[in-house]
Scaffold this active site. Structure first.
Site, short mmCIF file in Angstrom:
data_model
loop_
_atom_site.label_atom_id
_atom_site.label_comp_id
_atom_site.label_asym_id
_atom_site.label_seq_id
_atom_site.Cartn_x
_atom_site.Cartn_y
_atom_site.Cartn_z
CB ALA A 120 -0.92 -0.01 1.21
N PRO A 121 0.41 2.31 -0.68
CG PRO A 121 0.30 4.53 -1.40
CD PRO A 121 1.16 3.58 -0.62
CG ASP A 173 2.83 -9.43 9.94
OD1 ASP A 173 3.74 -9.07 9.17
OD2 ASP A 173 2.98 -9.47 11.18
CB CYS A 177 10.84 6.70 2.26
SG CYS A 177 9.57 6.30 3.48
#
Length: 418
Positions: free
Chosen positions: A239-240, A287, A359
């Protein structure tokens, strides 16, 4: 309701209840596009400069605000932000901010807000501040001793608005013509970078899946994974959905399994792939570190692990990270990254590749994490990235925030030896 009152309510939720800005940013009560734009600017701007604004406010107001009056403290921060960073006449900014006390039904604060903002106008208090919590600056100094100030400054800038054209539909050059017809001025670097942010619904063909919003640094993932035709691919934290979609656009994939552990994020992932007309991905709310709950036992040729991280490379895009993230989170996130690597590695075919992405710009989450993994897995080796962007690390490559207009990303590719 107006822009300042809406921004006050949103920022109070973030600052008082420690909720993420993206979760709280509801501007639907504002029908005027200019008011929506101002409210968004106030929310992002206050959080971007929050430590500096708070330091100035402490000089102006000695007494600590009661918990039930945090909204008035937030309103004063909004007032200061307007005075320092926006081109609104000071008297107009003060007057409009004072009016919000009435909308908040706290008329007792009217004279306080008026006095504080007028006092600031007279004194023009300034505090030289990089607007980061001290622990983040400590990490930057440790990991990037010669670049840390540039990184801090880049974190306080407005991020670019970058797009990725769906190559299954049209070329980038063809889409550029649609943008020019719509009078949206563009600058090209990676994909398409717009000169300013726009409402995605105003982008030509957005609803039809022609284009996606994705930073240029995130667009490197699909290329680096180098997927062979007919491959079986796992996007472990999908996601996203931007990277999953890019993989499906770029390669002839037999099976793509896309996971996320949060139901609301799986909804975003599903909607993103549906908008782009990719209905063949297998999407699971699960998960990734617990394969027994979702894996069918068939090994993968490629695994993309866009690991949960501090987000320290995208602070300029999500300034609330500076306020919400805490120092002890880094150790917890590193442990979660390790857990994912350990769980997913056995699912990779011999000769397969795992691309590790964050990130983050903190070494603990990046090359030190991968270095530790390689030291404990004899069947794993560093697959050198043959690229010239970013900074070469002992393992992998690091892009720093703002370089070539990109967000801060780390990439490392691991091959499973036969």
């Amino acid at each position: 309701m107006n822009a300042r009152s809406v921004a006050t309510k949103i920022l109070t939720q973030v600052i008082k209840n420690k909720r993420s800005l993206s979760e709280c940013l509801d501007l639907s009560s504002l029908t005027d596009s200019r008011e929506r734009a101002l409210a968004q600017e106030l929310c992002y701007g206050v959080l971007r400069w929050l430590p500096r604004l708070q330091a100035i406010l402490k000089v102006l107001v000695k007494k600590k605000f009661r918990n039930k009056d945090i909204d008035i403290e937030v309103l004063l921060l909004i007032g200061l932000y307007q005075h320092i960073y926006l081109r609104i006449p000071p008297h107009a900014a003060t007057s409009a901010t004072v009016e919000v006390t009435k909308l908040l039904k706290k008329t007792w604060a009217t004279s306080l807000v008026n006095a504080v903002l007028r006092n600031f106008q007279r004194q023009q208090i300034d505090i030289d501040h990089l607007a980061h919590p001290e622990w983040i600056l400590e990490y930057l100094k440790k990991d990037w001793p010669t670049q840390w100030q540039d990184i801090a400054k880049a974190n306080n800038t407005h991020p670019p608005f970058s797009l990725r054209v769906n190559s299954r539909v049209m070329s980038r050059d063809a889409y550029m013509k649609y943008l020019q017809q719509a009078e949206i001025i563009t600058d090209t670097e990676y994909g398409i970078t717009l000169s300013k942010a726009v409402d995605v619904q105003s982008l030509p063909g957005f609803a039809q899946g022609w284009v996606s919003v994705q930073d240029g640094a995130a667009q490197f993932a699909a290329e680096l994974l180098d997927v062979p035709n007919g491959a079986r691919v796992l996007d472990a934290c999908a996601a996203p959905g931007g990277k999953s979609a890019h993989l499906l656009e770029k390669y002839e994939i037999d099976t793509l399994i896309a996971l996320d552990s949060q139901a609301n994020r799986v909804k975003l992932l599903t909607e993103s792939l549906q908008r782009l007309q990719f209905n063949n991905a297998q999407i699971h709310c699960a998960d990734a570190a617990k394969p027994e709950s979702w894996w069918d036992g068939k090994a993968f040729d490629r695994i993309l692990l866009d690991a949960p991280c501090s987000g320290s490379g995208v602070i300029r895009r999500h300034p609330d990270i500076k306020y919400l993230r805490q120092k002890n989170d880094i150790m917890k996130l590193a442990a979660q990254q390790k857990r994912l690597l350990e769980a997913l590695w056995p699912l990779l075919k011999n000769g397969g590749k795992l691309l590790y992405v964050t990130c983050s710009i903190f070494a603990e989450e990046n090359y030190l994490q991968i270095q530790d993994f390689l030291n404990t897995h004899l069947d794993a080796e560093d697959s050198k990235l043959a690229v010239n962007w970013g900074h070469e690390q002992p393992i992998g490559r690091q892009i720093l925030p703002g370089e070539s207009q990109l967000d801060g990303f780390y990439y490392a590719c691991l091959s499973k030896t036969l």
